[in-house]
Design a protein around this motif. Sequence first.
Motif, PDB file in Angstrom:
ATOM      1  N   VAL A  62       0.842  -1.200   0.000  1.00 46.55           N
ATOM      2  CA  VAL A  62       0.000   0.000   0.000  1.00 46.55           C
ATOM      3  C   VAL A  62       0.876   1.248   0.000  1.00 46.55           C
ATOM      4  O   VAL A  62       0.632   2.192  -0.745  1.00 46.55           O
ATOM      5  CB  VAL A  62      -0.960   0.010   1.207  1.00 46.55           C
ATOM      6  CG1 VAL A  62      -1.856   1.257   1.152  1.00 46.55           C
ATOM      7  CG2 VAL A  62      -1.815  -1.252   1.219  1.00 46.55           C
ATOM      8  N   THR A  66       1.491   4.841   5.289  1.00 47.40           N
ATOM      9  CA  THR A  66       0.037   4.733   5.183  1.00 47.40           C
ATOM     10  C   THR A  66      -0.602   4.628   6.572  1.00 47.40           C
ATOM     11  O   THR A  66      -0.154   3.824   7.396  1.00 47.40           O
ATOM     12  CB  THR A  66      -0.345   3.480   4.374  1.00 47.40           C
ATOM     13  OG1 THR A  66       0.161   3.610   3.049  1.00 47.40           O
ATOM     14  CG2 THR A  66      -1.856   3.296   4.325  1.00 47.40           C
ATOM     15  N   ASP A  85      -6.772  -0.737   6.130  1.00 49.90           N
ATOM     16  CA  ASP A  85      -6.002   0.293   5.433  1.00 49.90           C
ATOM     17  C   ASP A  85      -6.869   0.929   4.347  1.00 49.90           C
ATOM     18  O   ASP A  85      -7.994   0.486   4.110  1.00 49.90           O
ATOM     19  CB  ASP A  85      -4.693  -0.265   4.857  1.00 49.90           C
ATOM     20  CG  ASP A  85      -4.899  -1.299   3.771  1.00 49.90           C
ATOM     21  OD1 ASP A  85      -5.525  -0.964   2.743  1.00 49.90           O
ATOM     22  OD2 ASP A  85      -4.432  -2.437   3.920  1.00 49.90           O
ATOM     23  N   SER A  87      -6.470   1.070   1.051  1.00 51.99           N
ATOM     24  CA  SER A  87      -6.404   0.557  -0.314  1.00 51.99           C
ATOM     25  C   SER A  87      -7.455  -0.533  -0.521  1.00 51.99           C
ATOM     26  O   SER A  87      -7.679  -1.367   0.351  1.00 51.99           O
ATOM     27  CB  SER A  87      -5.018  -0.025  -0.589  1.00 51.99           C
ATOM     28  OG  SER A  87      -5.008  -0.741  -1.806  1.00 51.99           O
TER      29      SER A  87
END
Length: 210
Positions: A62, A66, A85, A87
């Motif tokens: 990712v 992040t 996360d 993504s």
Amino acid sequence: MPRYEEGAHRLRRVLPFEATPKEVPLLRLEVKRNLEQWGALSVLDEAGLVATELATNVIKHVGEGTPATLVLEPRGGRLRVEVHDGSSAVPTLSAVCGEAECGRGLHLLASLSEEWGTVVTAAGKVVWCEISLTAVGQCARVQRAAAVLDEYCKLIGSDSMVAPERALLETLVPEVIADLLHWLAAQGGDPDEALGLALARYESAAAEAA
């Protein structure tokens, strides 16, 4: 900041973190401390390793830096570990197998977990797994096996390997064992005796973990 969410039937730990290499050992330490507080000593190594691999996958796939969140939650006889996360890209064993990095983290995740998967959300995705709270750690053996599977994937690197994750593992493991037996026979060894010894050692370790 880490926080607890407690209810009549629920205890849940939420750990926001930044996906950077220096944060990974700190995250693992938080997992250890939390499970010690809950008395879940039998899965300290497994949960710490799973958290490390999931956080590392965010860094690799990712992007470093992040924002992400680790969630720990006991559910019946299992510990659920989640990493959230931003993504929506879904990781799979078959998608990475045969590449320069063969998804060692995912092999470990599948090996250590009773179940695992990915859920796409409005904000990104959640990669989750559930670890048995009754199992005694076999981390060293699992890590060695995952490394072997990683190298084996690199050697056979086939584009046709698109089976579901668990089916892929169940196909790979017998192939690895069969190749080892062929190698042993070529060296003058006894494959039947080796299989018997391996099964005896597995059953002994499983009995100790029960």
